[in-house]
Design an enzyme around this catalytic site. Structure first.
Site, short mmCIF file in Angstrom:
data_model
loop_
_atom_site.label_atom_id
_atom_site.label_comp_id
_atom_site.label_asym_id
_atom_site.label_seq_id
_atom_site.Cartn_x
_atom_site.Cartn_y
_atom_site.Cartn_z
N SER A 1 -0.74 0.52 -3.57
CA SER A 1 -0.17 1.78 -3.10
C SER A 1 -1.14 2.96 -3.16
CB SER A 1 1.09 2.12 -3.90
OG SER A 1 0.76 2.46 -5.23
N LYS B 1 0.28 6.86 -9.32
CA LYS B 1 0.48 7.58 -8.06
C LYS B 1 -0.20 8.95 -8.16
CE LYS B 1 3.47 4.66 -6.02
NZ LYS B 1 3.24 3.50 -6.89
#
Length: 239
Positions: free
Chosen positions: A49, A118
């Site tokens: 991601s 993230k």
């Protein structure tokens, strides 16, 4: 005579304990645990991601000190424990838990901590949306310069954007970040289960479509990649 012998044996026994390899091992484990609990902790990147900034399997170091002296900021790459609202954590057997305990201490091998990585985009009180006319993320009506995003969702102004039907899947928001929480996105926007994965392509925004990261779940700020060596790098502000 016996009293003197007993007294003289005590220092000798203490020296043997201090010189024991087992004692050195225990002290090393305790010291390593303290460093990881208070200063800096290694993690393994669990998914794609954050590609290409971080690749799956990269070993990174997250600074705990960074967020002990200041709050997380926009652009920081952060490690955080998976919040309950992001889904159930995986169940592990006794053997896997024991192996993970060792991995958590030494920083290599499997880990019991279900940590995610993230990039912080929205801080408490800010409003995040996508997209601008050119397809960029905006925070409090300010366009973000995100040169780290290489793989994004499709967006073509006037053809496939936030005003067309159907909308571009890149579109979301506006989403206002609650107090004490943070909005995070993956750099690999085309393949990232992040804060707005349930909001994309649903303008106007659905109620409660976003999921946030509580401040208490943020472990540290990513400062470097240490493995593999050919990807080793330091991160400055903004990655």
């Amino acid at each position: 005579m016996s009293t003197g012998t007993a007294a003289s044996s005590r220092p000798s026994r203490w020296r043997r304990i201090r010189r024991s390899p087992f004692t050195h091992l225990v002290l090393a484990i305790v010291l390593l645990s303290l460093v990881q609990a208070t200063v800096i902790k290694p993690f393994q990147v669990p998914s794609e991601s954050m590609s290409p900034t971080l690749e799956s399997g990269d070993r990174i170091l997250a600074s705990r000190v960074a967020y002990a002296v200041s709050d997380p900021g926009v652009g920081d790459i952060a490690v955080f424990a998976r919040p309950e609202s992001w889904g159930a954590r995986p169940e592990r057997g006794v053997l896997r838990t024991a192996v993970g305990w060792v991995g958590d201490i030494v920083g290599f091998g499997p880990s019991n901590q279900d940590a995610l990585v993230k990039r912080i985009i929205g801080v408490p009180g800010s409003t995040v949306r996508c997209c601008s006319a050119e397809g960029h993320v905006e925070v409090d009506d300010r366009i973000l310069d995100e040169d780290y995003v290489v793989h994004d969702l499709p967006f073509t102004p006037g053809v496939n954007d936030c005003t067309t039907a159907p909308q571009s899947p890149r579109c979301f928001g506006p989403v206002t970040v609650p107090s004490g929480e943070y909005l995070v996105l993956g750099d690999n926007r085309a393949n990232s289960a992040d804060s707005v994965v349930g909001c994309r392509g649903t303008l106007p925004a659905m109620v409660d479509c976003a999921r946030f990261v509580p401040r208490a779940d943020i472990v540290g700020k990513v400062v470097t990649v240490i493995w593999p060596f050919d990807r080793a790098r330091l991160f400055t502000d903004g990655g």
